[in-house]
Design an enzyme around this catalytic site. Structure first.
Site, PDB file in Angstrom:
ATOM      1  N   CYS A   1       0.334  32.825  12.452  1.00 37.76           N
ATOM      2  CA  CYS A   1       0.657  33.539  13.676  1.00 37.76           C
ATOM      3  C   CYS A   1       1.281  32.640  14.715  1.00 37.76           C
ATOM      4  O   CYS A   1       0.735  32.492  15.816  1.00 37.76           O
ATOM      5  CB  CYS A   1      -0.595  34.205  14.208  1.00 37.76           C
TER       6      CYS A   1
ATOM      7  N   GLU B   1       0.823  -1.220   0.000  1.00 38.67           N
ATOM      8  CA  GLU B   1       0.000   0.000   0.000  1.00 38.67           C
ATOM      9  C   GLU B   1       0.856   1.270   0.000  1.00 38.67           C
ATOM     10  O   GLU B   1       0.820   2.052   0.943  1.00 38.67           O
ATOM     11  CB  GLU B   1      -0.889   0.008   1.242  1.00 38.67           C
TER      12      GLU B   1
ATOM     13  N   GLY C   1       1.825   4.984  -0.527  1.00 43.20           N
ATOM     14  CA  GLY C   1       1.157   6.267  -0.771  1.00 43.20           C
ATOM     15  C   GLY C   1       2.223   7.281  -1.134  1.00 43.20           C
ATOM     16  O   GLY C   1       2.384   7.689  -2.274  1.00 43.20           O
TER      17      GLY C   1
HETATM   18  N1  LLP Z   1      -1.271   1.590   4.624  1.00 38.38           N
HETATM   19  C1  LLP Z   1      -1.677   1.936   5.848  1.00 38.38           C
HETATM   20  C2  LLP Z   1      -2.512   1.030   6.618  1.00 38.38           C
HETATM   21  C3  LLP Z   1      -1.302   3.173   6.386  1.00 38.38           C
HETATM   22  O1  LLP Z   1      -1.706   3.521   7.585  1.00 38.38           O
HETATM   23  C4  LLP Z   1      -0.494   4.052   5.609  1.00 38.38           C
HETATM   24  C5  LLP Z   1      -0.082   5.340   6.129  1.00 38.38           C
HETATM   25  C6  LLP Z   1      -0.110   3.637   4.322  1.00 38.38           C
HETATM   26  C7  LLP Z   1      -0.506   2.389   3.866  1.00 38.38           C
HETATM   27  C8  LLP Z   1       0.721   4.511   3.426  1.00 38.38           C
HETATM   28  O2  LLP Z   1       1.965   4.811   3.937  1.00 38.38           O
HETATM   29  P1  LLP Z   1       3.039   5.564   3.001  1.00 38.38           P
HETATM   30  O3  LLP Z   1       3.432   4.606   1.902  1.00 38.38           O
HETATM   31  O4  LLP Z   1       2.391   6.768   2.442  1.00 38.38           O
HETATM   32  O5  LLP Z   1       4.154   5.876   3.902  1.00 38.38           O
HETATM   33  N2  LLP Z   1       1.132  11.977   7.787  1.00 38.38           N
HETATM   34  C9  LLP Z   1       2.363  11.244   7.904  1.00 38.38           C
HETATM   35  C10 LLP Z   1       2.249   9.848   7.358  1.00 38.38           C
HETATM   36  C11 LLP Z   1       1.151   9.052   8.003  1.00 38.38           C
HETATM   37  C12 LLP Z   1       1.007   7.703   7.378  1.00 38.38           C
HETATM   38  C13 LLP Z   1      -0.240   7.049   7.832  1.00 38.38           C
HETATM   39  N3  LLP Z   1      -0.461   5.778   7.253  1.00 38.38           N
HETATM   40  C14 LLP Z   1       3.460  12.022   7.188  1.00 38.38           C
HETATM   41  O6  LLP Z   1       3.193  13.091   6.676  1.00 38.38           O
HETATM   42  O7  LLP Z   1       4.610  11.598   7.172  1.00 38.38           O
END
Ligand code: LLP
Length: 463
Positions: A391, A320, A322
């Site tokens: 701010c 998965e 992202g």
């Molecule tokens: N699968 C699950 C179950 C997840 O919880 C996440 C991310 C992904 C896949 C995707 O992860 P990626 O490949 O994008 O790292 N807001 C934080 C990241 C939070 C990720 C939450 N879950 C940041 O800006 O670094």
């Protein structure tokens, strides 16, 4: 996180402050392809282009701040993941990184599936025509309404995150006369090397059901006992922005061990294993991310080896990603408003956005790069902190970076690698208007998420 201090230093300061910077790049005008999307380059006049369009013209047409998303690059990266994992595996793009209807259509066309984690993401996916059976629904506290909508729509799988949810999803599926395909999310007990807030597989956090104390085996027992649920596999996600494959390997080994235990206890071989997302990307030239084909090879080798050892047939693997798909494909374009040298410290460069369009620096101490993009400059490098217009003093976009010392109000600067978790985590703090996302491809630009307006804000304010 902190790197070595730069020996030469900015020209306005004799002594360098502590910081996260290394030496200024040899050429401040160069654009490191590691952190910029694939079609970004400079014209002979020094203006940066993306998808063949000059940022000066883009700023004129769409305003600043704005996110520019390189569609060809997005499609290439999505395809690279798809190709690397081949036909025996599935790639679910994690919509939380950034989701819009255009993105859903690109993913569909490139053969990817989609992971959603809220009713809003599910609605976006369905409204853009993603077939429900290619959607996985995640979350540690899905509402009854969300579960009902997902089951009614016929999502391909719901990833169960707690004992309560096992019963909740079963009841809803039963009441709708359906049998829902599910996976169980387990916590494998891996300490991922990343920021605490984005590590998710150690025991003391809110996600999943622990493997270690037999809870996961109990969740399998309860799920298998419910006719309204079809348990198809086990899910593990260890965290985000991870470079070291070791954590994924340990996770894969522990998940396969659970599959073997399930086979031994129930005589059932679960056909799927999902190893989540979390692969890191380059935010600065110091980061060295893995390529999708290396990741696919490492994961499939370990799963195959462990399954052979346990005499299990190899399950279908899914992942998965992202950030690794969308992160590098976009940059945020800002206009410089003020340049404030603080003697002996650094120069504060204020832009027309800030923590409302990129909260990651404030939240995770994230590092970013930045470049002057509306022109080139031969001026000396100066140590800067790029800050927003909000701010509070924590409103920092780029903590430590070098820009040319002749930087002036009206210049355009861009922060690369903001495709993931920037627009999706954007806020209206200080009643900021969230910037648009503009997709750029082959000399054409189109808004895929429009800029918010004051009317949008006032429409919600019904008092
Ligand atoms: N699968 C699950 C179950 C997840 O919880 C996440 C991310 C992904 C896949 C995707 O992860 P990626 O490949 O994008 O790292 N807001 C934080 C990241 C939070 C990720 C939450 N879950 C940041 O800006 O670094």
């Amino acid at each position: 996180m902190s790197r070595s201090a730069h020996p030469a230093g900015p020209r306005h300061a004799d002594v360098l402050p502590e910081g996260h910077y290394s030496a200024p790049p040899a050429d401040l005008n160069a654009l490191d392809p590691k952190v910029w999307s694939h079609t970004v380059s400079r014209t002979e006049d020094g203006v940066v282009t993306v998808g063949g369009l000059e940022v000066t013209a883009l700023a004129e047409e769409f305003g600043t701040p704005a996110y520019f998303l390189d569609e060809s690059d997005f499609r290439e990266r999505a395809r690279a993941w798809r190709t690397a994992f081949g036909h025996d595996a599935d790639v679910f793009y994690a919509g939380k990184a950034f989701l819009s209807r255009a993105v859903v259509r690109w993913l569909y066309e490139e053969g990817l599936n989609l992971d959603v984690c809220s009713g809003g993401e599910l609605a976006t996916a369905l409204s853009a025509g993603m077939p429900a059976d290619r959607i996985a629904f995640h979350g540690n506290n899905k509402s009854v309404h969300e579960i009902r909508t997902a089951v009614e729509a016929g999502v391909g799988r719901i990833v169960l995150d707690s004992f309560q949810e096992i019963v909740r999803v079963a009841h809803i599926a039963q009441s709708l006369g359906k049998r829902q395909r599910v996976q169980i999310r387990v916590t494998v007990g891996v300490e991922a090397h990343t920021h605490e807030f984005i590590a998710t597989a150690h025991e003391d956090q809110k996600f999943g059901i622990a493997l270690a104390d037999g809870q996961a085996a109990e969740a399998v027992r309860r799920t298998l006992a419910l006719d309204a649920l079809e348990l198809v596999g086990i899910h593990s996600h260890i965290g985000s922005q991870i470079f070291d494959m070791a954590g994924f390997e340990v996770a894969a080994r522990r998940v396969v061990a659970l599959l073997a235990a399930v086979r031994d206890e129930h005589g059932v071989e679960l056909p799927e294993i999902d190893l989540g997302g979390g692969l890191g990307i380059a935010y600065t030239s110091d980061d060295d991310p893995r390529e999708p084909h290396e990741i696919a090879k490492a994961l499939s080798e370990i799963v195959t080896r462990e399954c052979e050892a346990a005499r299990l047939s190899t399950p279908r693997i899914s992942v998965e990603p992202g950030r690794a798909i969308v992160g590098p494909t976009a940059f945020t374009l800002y206009e410089v408003g003020t340049v404030k040298p603080l003697d002996g410290l650094r120069t504060y460069v204020s832009v027309d956005g800030g923590m409302s369009d990129n909260i990651r620096t404030a939240l995770y101490d994230a590092e970013y790069s930045v470049a002057l993009v509306s022109r080139t400059s031969d001026a000396e490098p100066m140590l800067v902190r790029v800050v927003g217009k909000h701010c509070e003093s924590g409103d920092i976009v780029v903590k430590d970076a070098f820009l040319p010392a002749d930087l002036a109000p009206g210049d355009l600067i861009a922060v690369p690698a903001t495709g993931a978790y920037c627009r999706s985590m954007a806020s209206n703090y200080n009643h900021a208007l969230r910037p648009p996302v503009v997709a750029v491809k082959d000399g054409a630009a189109r808004v895929i998420v429009r800029r918010e307006t004051e009317e949008d804000l006032l429409r919600l304010d019904v008092g």
